[in-house]
Design a protein around this motif. Structure first.
Motif, mmCIF file in Angstrom:
data_model
loop_
_atom_site.group_PDB
_atom_site.id
_atom_site.type_symbol
_atom_site.label_atom_id
_atom_site.label_comp_id
_atom_site.label_asym_id
_atom_site.label_seq_id
_atom_site.Cartn_x
_atom_site.Cartn_y
_atom_site.Cartn_z
ATOM 1 N N ARG A 39 0.856 -1.189 0.000
ATOM 2 C CA ARG A 39 0.000 0.000 0.000
ATOM 3 C C ARG A 39 0.890 1.236 0.000
ATOM 4 N NH1 ARG A 39 -0.340 2.453 4.986
ATOM 5 N NH2 ARG A 39 0.440 1.202 6.711
ATOM 6 N N TYR A 40 0.393 2.302 -0.600
ATOM 7 C CA TYR A 40 1.140 3.553 -0.669
ATOM 8 C C TYR A 40 0.765 4.409 0.535
ATOM 9 C CZ TYR A 40 3.080 7.926 -2.298
ATOM 10 O OH TYR A 40 3.798 9.082 -2.391
ATOM 11 N N ASP A 41 1.760 4.809 1.322
ATOM 12 C CA ASP A 41 1.554 5.654 2.502
ATOM 13 C C ASP A 41 2.257 6.989 2.280
ATOM 14 O OD1 ASP A 41 1.150 6.799 4.962
ATOM 15 O OD2 ASP A 41 2.341 5.328 6.082
ATOM 16 N N PRO A 42 1.506 8.037 1.913
ATOM 17 C CA PRO A 42 2.138 9.339 1.631
ATOM 18 C C PRO A 42 2.733 10.008 2.878
ATOM 19 C CG PRO A 42 -0.244 9.533 1.544
ATOM 20 C CD PRO A 42 0.070 8.082 1.713
ATOM 21 N N MET A 43 2.345 9.568 4.067
ATOM 22 C CA MET A 43 2.850 10.162 5.310
ATOM 23 C C MET A 43 4.163 9.519 5.772
ATOM 24 S SD MET A 43 0.585 12.397 5.619
ATOM 25 C CE MET A 43 0.846 13.122 7.200
ATOM 26 N N ALA A 44 4.587 8.445 5.122
ATOM 27 C CA ALA A 44 5.825 7.751 5.506
ATOM 28 C C ALA A 44 7.036 8.550 5.039
ATOM 29 C CB ALA A 44 5.841 6.358 4.900
ATOM 30 N N ASP A 63 -11.537 -8.216 -12.549
ATOM 31 C CA ASP A 63 -12.427 -7.060 -12.415
ATOM 32 C C ASP A 63 -12.320 -6.388 -11.047
ATOM 33 O OD1 ASP A 63 -13.369 -7.346 -14.985
ATOM 34 O OD2 ASP A 63 -15.097 -8.547 -14.400
ATOM 35 N N GLU A 64 -11.866 -7.131 -10.032
ATOM 36 C CA GLU A 64 -11.801 -6.588 -8.685
ATOM 37 C C GLU A 64 -10.351 -6.275 -8.294
ATOM 38 O OE1 GLU A 64 -14.379 -8.318 -5.610
ATOM 39 O OE2 GLU A 64 -14.825 -9.853 -7.122
ATOM 40 N N ILE A 65 -10.119 -5.040 -7.863
ATOM 41 C CA ILE A 65 -8.790 -4.624 -7.421
ATOM 42 C C ILE A 65 -8.575 -5.106 -5.994
ATOM 43 C CG2 ILE A 65 -7.364 -2.614 -6.860
ATOM 44 C CD1 ILE A 65 -8.681 -1.173 -9.186
ATOM 45 N N CYS A 66 -7.381 -5.556 -5.698
ATOM 46 C CA CYS A 66 -7.023 -6.025 -4.360
ATOM 47 C C CYS A 66 -6.909 -4.803 -3.443
ATOM 48 C CB CYS A 66 -5.704 -6.790 -4.434
ATOM 49 S SG CYS A 66 -5.367 -7.809 -2.995
ATOM 50 N N THR A 67 -7.547 -4.877 -2.277
ATOM 51 C CA THR A 67 -7.559 -3.729 -1.368
ATOM 52 C C THR A 67 -7.117 -4.121 0.034
ATOM 53 O OG1 THR A 67 -9.883 -4.103 -0.843
ATOM 54 C CG2 THR A 67 -9.397 -2.543 -2.614
ATOM 55 N N TYR A 68 -6.801 -3.104 0.829
ATOM 56 C CA TYR A 68 -6.384 -3.250 2.213
ATOM 57 C C TYR A 68 -7.151 -2.209 3.023
ATOM 58 C CZ TYR A 68 -3.322 -2.871 6.302
ATOM 59 O OH TYR A 68 -2.825 -2.821 7.568
ATOM 60 N N THR A 69 -7.710 -2.623 4.154
ATOM 61 C CA THR A 69 -8.469 -1.691 4.983
ATOM 62 C C THR A 69 -7.788 -1.543 6.336
ATOM 63 O OG1 THR A 69 -10.509 -2.410 3.908
ATOM 64 C CG2 THR A 69 -10.741 -1.191 5.956
ATOM 65 N N ASP A 70 -7.609 -0.290 6.756
ATOM 66 C CA ASP A 70 -7.077 -0.007 8.089
ATOM 67 C C ASP A 70 -7.889 1.127 8.696
ATOM 68 O OD1 ASP A 70 -6.155 2.258 6.789
ATOM 69 O OD2 ASP A 70 -4.033 1.838 7.088
ATOM 70 N N SER A 71 -7.423 1.721 9.778
ATOM 71 C CA SER A 71 -8.179 2.764 10.472
ATOM 72 C C SER A 71 -8.380 4.023 9.625
ATOM 73 C CB SER A 71 -7.485 3.127 11.787
ATOM 74 O OG SER A 71 -6.172 3.585 11.527
ATOM 75 N N SER A 72 -7.513 4.228 8.639
ATOM 76 C CA SER A 72 -7.654 5.431 7.808
ATOM 77 C C SER A 72 -8.510 5.193 6.567
ATOM 78 C CB SER A 72 -6.277 5.957 7.391
ATOM 79 O OG SER A 72 -5.624 5.018 6.571
ATOM 80 N N GLY A 73 -8.950 3.954 6.346
ATOM 81 C CA GLY A 73 -9.835 3.670 5.210
ATOM 82 C C GLY A 73 -9.344 2.512 4.357
ATOM 83 N N GLN A 74 -9.886 2.455 3.158
ATOM 84 C CA GLN A 74 -9.560 1.374 2.232
ATOM 85 C C GLN A 74 -8.540 1.856 1.203
ATOM 86 O OE1 GLN A 74 -12.985 -0.181 0.200
ATOM 87 N NE2 GLN A 74 -11.979 -2.075 -0.319
ATOM 88 N N HIS A 75 -7.523 1.047 0.940
ATOM 89 C CA HIS A 75 -6.441 1.411 0.034
ATOM 90 C C HIS A 75 -6.283 0.351 -1.051
ATOM 91 C CE1 HIS A 75 -5.224 4.158 3.273
ATOM 92 N NE2 HIS A 75 -5.370 3.118 4.085
ATOM 93 N N ASN A 76 -5.990 0.772 -2.265
ATOM 94 C CA ASN A 76 -5.640 -0.168 -3.332
ATOM 95 C C ASN A 76 -4.250 -0.716 -3.053
ATOM 96 O OD1 ASN A 76 -8.013 0.403 -4.625
ATOM 97 N ND2 ASN A 76 -7.094 1.768 -6.136
ATOM 98 N N LEU A 77 -4.019 -1.969 -3.459
ATOM 99 C CA LEU A 77 -2.707 -2.576 -3.261
ATOM 100 C C LEU A 77 -1.964 -2.656 -4.585
ATOM 101 C CD1 LEU A 77 -3.527 -5.381 -0.692
ATOM 102 C CD2 LEU A 77 -2.484 -3.161 -0.288
ATOM 103 N N PHE A 87 -4.676 -7.380 -8.294
ATOM 104 C CA PHE A 87 -6.064 -7.800 -8.370
ATOM 105 C C PHE A 87 -6.339 -8.914 -7.374
ATOM 106 C CE2 PHE A 87 -4.640 -6.182 -12.413
ATOM 107 C CZ PHE A 87 -5.582 -5.202 -12.657
ATOM 108 N N LYS A 88 -7.628 -9.048 -6.965
ATOM 109 C CA LYS A 88 -8.026 -10.104 -6.030
ATOM 110 C C LYS A 88 -7.791 -11.463 -6.682
ATOM 111 C CE LYS A 88 -11.320 -7.710 -3.165
ATOM 112 N NZ LYS A 88 -12.673 -7.664 -2.648
#
Length: 90
Positions: A39-44, A63-77, A87-88
């Motif tokens: 995941r891309y973290d612009p604050m790092a 058709d489905e992009i692989c995602t990651y969810t944390d306290s700040s929301g959902q992110h594309n991987l 992709f998933k």
């Protein structure tokens, strides 16, 4: 009968070899298509923006992009380096 054996045996061995080579190549492609997503973290800090996750994703189009969810929301991987979206796994 001897002529047929002289021709059929090498053809059978050749066909078996081609089949085995194809089967091993196909399994290698499937294994390499699955990898952990980043995941891309612009604050790092600079150079550490691409953070590895434990989510397994595929490089093969889906058709489905692989995602990651944390306290700040959902992110594309992405792949390593955060360049290509992943992709998933079907």
């Amino acid at each position: 009968m001897k002529k047929m054996r002289k021709i059929a045996l090498p053809l059978a061995i050749f066909a078996l070899g081609i089949g085995s080579a194809y089967a091993s190549t196909a399994s290698d492609k499937t294994e390499s298509a699955i990898q952990n997503g980043f995941r891309y973290d612009p604050m790092a800090p600079v150079g550490e923006e691409c953070v590895e996750t434990t989510n397994s994703c595929s490089t093969e189009f889906n058709d489905e992009i692989c995602t990651y969810t944390d306290s700040s929301g959902q992110h594309n991987l992405f792949d390593q380096g955060c360049v290509n979206v992943l992709f998933k796994i079907p």
